[in-house]
Write a protein that holds these residues in place. Structure first.
Motif, short mmCIF file in Angstrom:
data_model
loop_
_atom_site.label_atom_id
_atom_site.label_comp_id
_atom_site.label_asym_id
_atom_site.label_seq_id
_atom_site.Cartn_x
_atom_site.Cartn_y
_atom_site.Cartn_z
N VAL A 472 2.24 57.09 55.48
CA VAL A 472 2.21 57.49 54.08
C VAL A 472 3.30 58.51 53.75
O VAL A 472 4.09 58.31 52.81
CB VAL A 472 0.82 58.04 53.69
N ASP A 473 3.35 59.60 54.52
CA ASP A 473 4.38 60.59 54.21
C ASP A 473 5.78 60.03 54.43
O ASP A 473 6.70 60.29 53.64
CB ASP A 473 4.19 61.86 55.04
N ILE A 474 5.96 59.25 55.47
CA ILE A 474 7.26 58.62 55.70
C ILE A 474 7.61 57.68 54.55
O ILE A 474 8.77 57.58 54.14
CB ILE A 474 7.26 57.86 57.04
N ARG A 475 6.60 57.02 53.99
CA ARG A 475 6.86 56.17 52.82
C ARG A 475 7.40 57.03 51.66
O ARG A 475 8.34 56.63 50.97
CB ARG A 475 5.58 55.46 52.40
N SER A 476 6.82 58.22 51.47
CA SER A 476 7.32 59.10 50.41
C SER A 476 8.75 59.54 50.70
O SER A 476 9.58 59.63 49.78
CB SER A 476 6.41 60.32 50.24
N ARG A 477 9.07 59.80 51.95
CA ARG A 477 10.43 60.23 52.30
C ARG A 477 11.43 59.10 52.10
O ARG A 477 12.56 59.32 51.65
CB ARG A 477 10.47 60.70 53.76
N PHE A 478 11.00 57.88 52.43
CA PHE A 478 11.88 56.73 52.23
C PHE A 478 12.15 56.52 50.74
O PHE A 478 13.29 56.30 50.32
CB PHE A 478 11.26 55.48 52.84
N THR A 479 11.09 56.59 49.93
CA THR A 479 11.24 56.44 48.48
C THR A 479 12.15 57.52 47.92
O THR A 479 13.03 57.25 47.11
CB THR A 479 9.86 56.50 47.80
N PHE A 480 11.94 58.75 48.38
CA PHE A 480 12.76 59.87 47.92
C PHE A 480 14.22 59.66 48.28
O PHE A 480 15.12 59.79 47.43
CB PHE A 480 12.25 61.18 48.54
N GLU A 481 14.51 59.33 49.52
CA GLU A 481 15.90 59.20 49.95
C GLU A 481 16.59 58.03 49.27
O GLU A 481 17.78 58.10 48.94
CB GLU A 481 15.99 59.08 51.47
N THR A 482 15.84 56.95 49.04
CA THR A 482 16.40 55.82 48.31
C THR A 482 16.86 56.26 46.92
O THR A 482 17.95 55.92 46.46
CB THR A 482 15.37 54.69 48.18
N GLU A 483 16.03 57.07 46.26
CA GLU A 483 16.36 57.54 44.91
C GLU A 483 17.50 58.55 44.95
O GLU A 483 18.36 58.56 44.05
CB GLU A 483 15.11 58.17 44.27
N VAL A 484 17.55 59.39 45.98
CA VAL A 484 18.66 60.34 46.12
C VAL A 484 19.99 59.60 46.20
O VAL A 484 20.96 59.93 45.51
CB VAL A 484 18.48 61.25 47.36
N PHE A 485 20.05 58.58 47.05
CA PHE A 485 21.29 57.81 47.19
C PHE A 485 21.68 57.17 45.86
O PHE A 485 22.86 57.16 45.48
CB PHE A 485 21.12 56.73 48.26
N ALA A 486 20.70 56.62 45.14
CA ALA A 486 20.99 55.95 43.87
C ALA A 486 21.52 56.94 42.82
O ALA A 486 22.55 56.70 42.17
CB ALA A 486 19.75 55.24 43.35
N ARG A 487 20.84 58.06 42.67
CA ARG A 487 21.27 59.03 41.65
C ARG A 487 22.56 59.74 42.04
O ARG A 487 23.36 60.11 41.17
CB ARG A 487 20.16 60.06 41.42
N ARG A 488 22.74 59.94 43.36
CA ARG A 488 23.94 60.66 43.80
C ARG A 488 25.20 59.84 43.56
O ARG A 488 26.32 60.38 43.54
CB ARG A 488 23.79 61.00 45.30
N GLN A 489 25.05 58.54 43.35
CA GLN A 489 26.20 57.70 42.98
C GLN A 489 26.78 58.15 41.64
O GLN A 489 27.98 57.99 41.38
CB GLN A 489 25.77 56.22 42.86
N ARG A 490 25.91 58.72 40.80
CA ARG A 490 26.33 59.07 39.43
C ARG A 490 26.72 60.52 39.27
O ARG A 490 27.64 60.84 38.54
CB ARG A 490 25.21 58.72 38.44
N ARG A 491 25.98 61.43 39.97
CA ARG A 491 26.23 62.85 39.74
C ARG A 491 25.56 63.69 40.82
O ARG A 491 24.80 63.18 41.65
CB ARG A 491 25.70 63.28 38.37
N THR A 492 25.86 65.01 40.73
CA THR A 492 25.23 65.98 41.62
C THR A 492 23.79 66.24 41.15
O THR A 492 23.52 66.25 39.95
CB THR A 492 26.03 67.29 41.61
N LEU A 493 22.90 66.48 42.10
CA LEU A 493 21.49 66.68 41.79
C LEU A 493 21.11 68.15 42.00
O LEU A 493 21.48 68.76 43.01
CB LEU A 493 20.62 65.81 42.70
N SER A 494 20.39 68.72 41.05
CA SER A 494 19.96 70.11 41.15
C SER A 494 18.75 70.23 42.08
O SER A 494 18.06 69.24 42.36
CB SER A 494 19.60 70.66 39.78
N ALA A 495 18.47 71.46 42.50
CA ALA A 495 17.31 71.70 43.35
C ALA A 495 16.03 71.31 42.61
O ALA A 495 15.12 70.71 43.21
CB ALA A 495 17.26 73.16 43.77
N SER A 496 15.94 71.64 41.33
CA SER A 496 14.73 71.31 40.57
C SER A 496 14.55 69.80 40.45
O SER A 496 13.43 69.29 40.50
CB SER A 496 14.77 71.96 39.18
#
Length: 616
Positions: A472-496
């Motif tokens: 379960v937690d690994i699933r959340s980490r995978f989902t998170f990292e997938t989204e990080v890669f997608a959004r990071r294609q467009r711009r820098t991401l803030s801590a919040s």
């Protein structure tokens, strides 16, 4: 040994210190050896045009001269890689246990440029072997014949490489790019302290000791540690967010230039796992999430959250020991549990525990400046170094079994060459998860009968905590990292924004099992995996479920399984996931295999629910 005197590893048999003449000589020799290896590659013209997609150079017939070249460069690469690995492990043994050690940090910094000169040689070798039919090359080269599996991987990798000069430039720049950002994350997180409000007063403690309190039997301590974390982590969120952005941004650029469709495709290739296998596993995992939420709700009831907590589990109780047990485990008690379960499988595995203790492989004490979590790294010959942060819990016992499982795996790899033991992480988790399963199953067998219901519930609790984390937690980490890669294609991401993405991923994975108002927004900041590699998450799930599948085969025919087990482990760097599965008649491309492994966990959840409701 008492818990006041937890073991620390010793590496003095390799070098007395970072100032020792032997270490300084090894440092100097490492650079010279790499330079000589580069000259050897140049002498034999080991290079080829970069190839992308379908733009493949025409293959040529392998001659006896090509065979001689393969023999020379493969043997040379293996020798120099092994020497560098030992030197790097020696330095990291100091950095990981004391990030404030300036001499060790300097030594690591000096070693990185040497290592960066070696990695492009692997790219050159990949391009070169891609110009041959590998069977033809193996016919004229004994080294190629011995390394057919790794060379096949390099052959495939050649289509996902930049030009030689670009690969070389990237290897050099990564020292001041992703490598430097990763060091920053490790250093500032390992040196962080937090003020914890405890029942007997406030204490300022190293952050890894604070995180260890998540398994404390006292609910007030767990809650106090959780609150302290959420105060401490924001104080370093800005630099760590910069590290996340730099590392994932760099990966996006390099993956694109290497012609990967997605970062996940690059991860699957690196782990020798096919997309069909991955999709089958993920489908089975998705179907299992309601069962894990059922377990979390049962655990919530056991901890009294059905009245004031709405029947869902707060974050600080996710890995809490069952309230029906003392929860405390001494170091010696934990070792006895692991030793007994390992010994029941084989004398070799059981004997490893005493070797690790007597030969000082283990560093178990949490302390300031020490890397959090746990790991095992190969060291000299068949010896490993095992880092733990022992918290005196049953979970710590399971972690010890896990890391010693890696150490056992390393003993089976000792006679393999550097190229043969480049383990994909998904397959590197095989022995560690199998060893954890041995400990759990031995405990469940020992605790049969109603008179052992309390102890059985406590053991099931620890086991399902681990499974919940890995699925379960690994699933959340995978989902998170997938989204990080997608959004990071467009711009820098803030801590919040990273915090928001993390809690959204946790809501998706944990669902109705977790009190979402207590979700941990800073899991992205404290997990070093995000900063050292990419998608260092789903391979844990693979390892757990593949390990359960292997355990089922072991139960069916123990003697036959034992006879092939060490060979399977030794080939983890040479065969694909599908080939290793087939060695034990397991079809990992079939969702039914993964469902069957998850059914083992479902059965344990059913047992847990029955026992937990009895003890409410």
């Amino acid at each position: 040994m008492t818990d006041i005197d937890l073991p620390r590893w010793s590496v003095s048999d390799v070098h007395e210190s970072l100032d020792a003449r032997s270490f300084l000589d090894a440092q100097e020799q490492a650079g010279a050896e790499v330079d000589r290896l580069i000259a050897l590659f140049d002498e034999h013209a080991i290079r080829g045009a970069s190839r992308h997609g379908d733009d493949r150079t025409e293959q040529r017939s392998a001659t006896s001269a090509d065979g001689a070249a393969a023999d020379a460069v493969i043997a040379g690469f293996n020798r120099v890689s092994a020497e560098l690995d030992l030197l790097g492990a020696y330095v990291y043994s100091s950095v990981s246990t004391d990030s404030r050690n300036a001499a060790a940090q300097a030594a690591m910094s000096e070693l990185e440029p040497v290592e960066s000169k070696l990695s492009p040689l692997l790219s050159r070798l990949a391009d070169w072997v891609a110009s041959f039919d590998l069977d033809e090359l193996a016919a004229v080269s004994s080294e190629a014949a011995e390394h057919l599996g790794p060379l096949q991987r390099l052959h495939e990798r050649a289509t996902h490489q930049m030009s030689e000069s670009e690969e070389h430039l990237f290897a050099e720049l990564s020292n001041t790019g992703s490598g430097a950002w990763g060091r920053l994350q490790r250093e500032i997180t390992s040196q962080l302290s937090a003020d914890v409000d405890l029942p007997d007063g406030s204490q300022r403690l190293p952050i890894n000791a604070v995180r260890g309190m998540a398994t404390d039997p006292d609910a007030a301590v767990r809650r106090g540690a959780y609150d302290a974390e959420l105060v401490a982590w924001p104080t370093i969120e800005v630099p760590v967010a910069a590290a996340m952005n730099a590392i994932k941004g760099e990966a996006n650029v390099v993956n694109r230039r290497r012609n990967w469709t997605s970062p996940l495709d690059a991860s699957l290739f690196a782990n020798s796992v096919s997309r069909a296998t991955f999709d089958a596993m993920q489908s089975a995992v998705s179907a299992s999430l309601p069962d894990f939420r059922r377990w979390m709700q049962a655990k919530a009831r056991l901890h009294g959250h059905d009245v004031d907590g709405g029947g869902v589990l707060p974050w600080w109780d996710l890995v809490a020991p069952a309230p029906v047990s003392s929860g405390g485990v001494t170091w010696d008690e934990g070792l006895d549990v692991v030793r007994g379960a390992f010994g029941a499988f084989s004398a070799n595995l059981g004997g490893l525990v005493d070797r690790a203790v007597n030969e000082q492989w283990i560093d178990a004490e949490p302390r300031d400046g020490k890397t959090g979590g746990a790991f095992c790294m190969s060291f000299k010959d068949d010896r490993s170094l095992v880092l733990l942060n022992w918290s005196g819990s049953a979970e710590s016992t399971q972690t010890t079994a896990h890391e010693l499982g890696h150490a056992y795996h390393n003993t089976t790899l000792a006679q393999r060459t550097a190229l043969q033991k480049r383990l994909p992480m998904a397959l590197a988790e095989t022995a560690s998860i199998f060893c954890e399963t041995l400990v759990v199953e031995a405990g469940l067998e020992r605790l049969s009968g109603p008179e052992h219901d309390t102890e059985r519930l406590a053991l099931l609790d620890v086991d399902l905590q681990g499974s919940n984390q890995v699925v379960v937690d690994i699933r959340s980490r995978f989902t998170f990292e997938t989204e990080v890669f997608a959004r990071r294609q467009r711009r820098t991401l803030s801590a919040s924004e990273l915090c928001e993405m993390m809690t959204e991923a946790q809501a998706d994975a944990y669902g109705t099992g977790l009190d979402q108002s207590t979700a941990h927004p800073y899991m992205w900041l404290l997990k070093p995996h995000y900063y050292g590699s990419h998608f260092y998450n789903w391979p844990y799930t693979y390892g757990l479920l593949f390990g359960l599948g292997l355990f089922a085969r072991y139960r069916e025919d123990p003697e036959h399984f034992r006879s092939g087990y060490d060979t399977l482990l030794s080939r983890a760097g040479m065969d694909s996931a599908e080939q290793l599965g087939a060695a034990f008649d397991l079809d990992v491309t079939d969702e039914a295999f993964w469902t069957a492994s998850l059914d083992v966990i479902r059965d344990r959840i059913d047992q847990y629910e029955t026992l937990a409701d009895r003890f409410r």
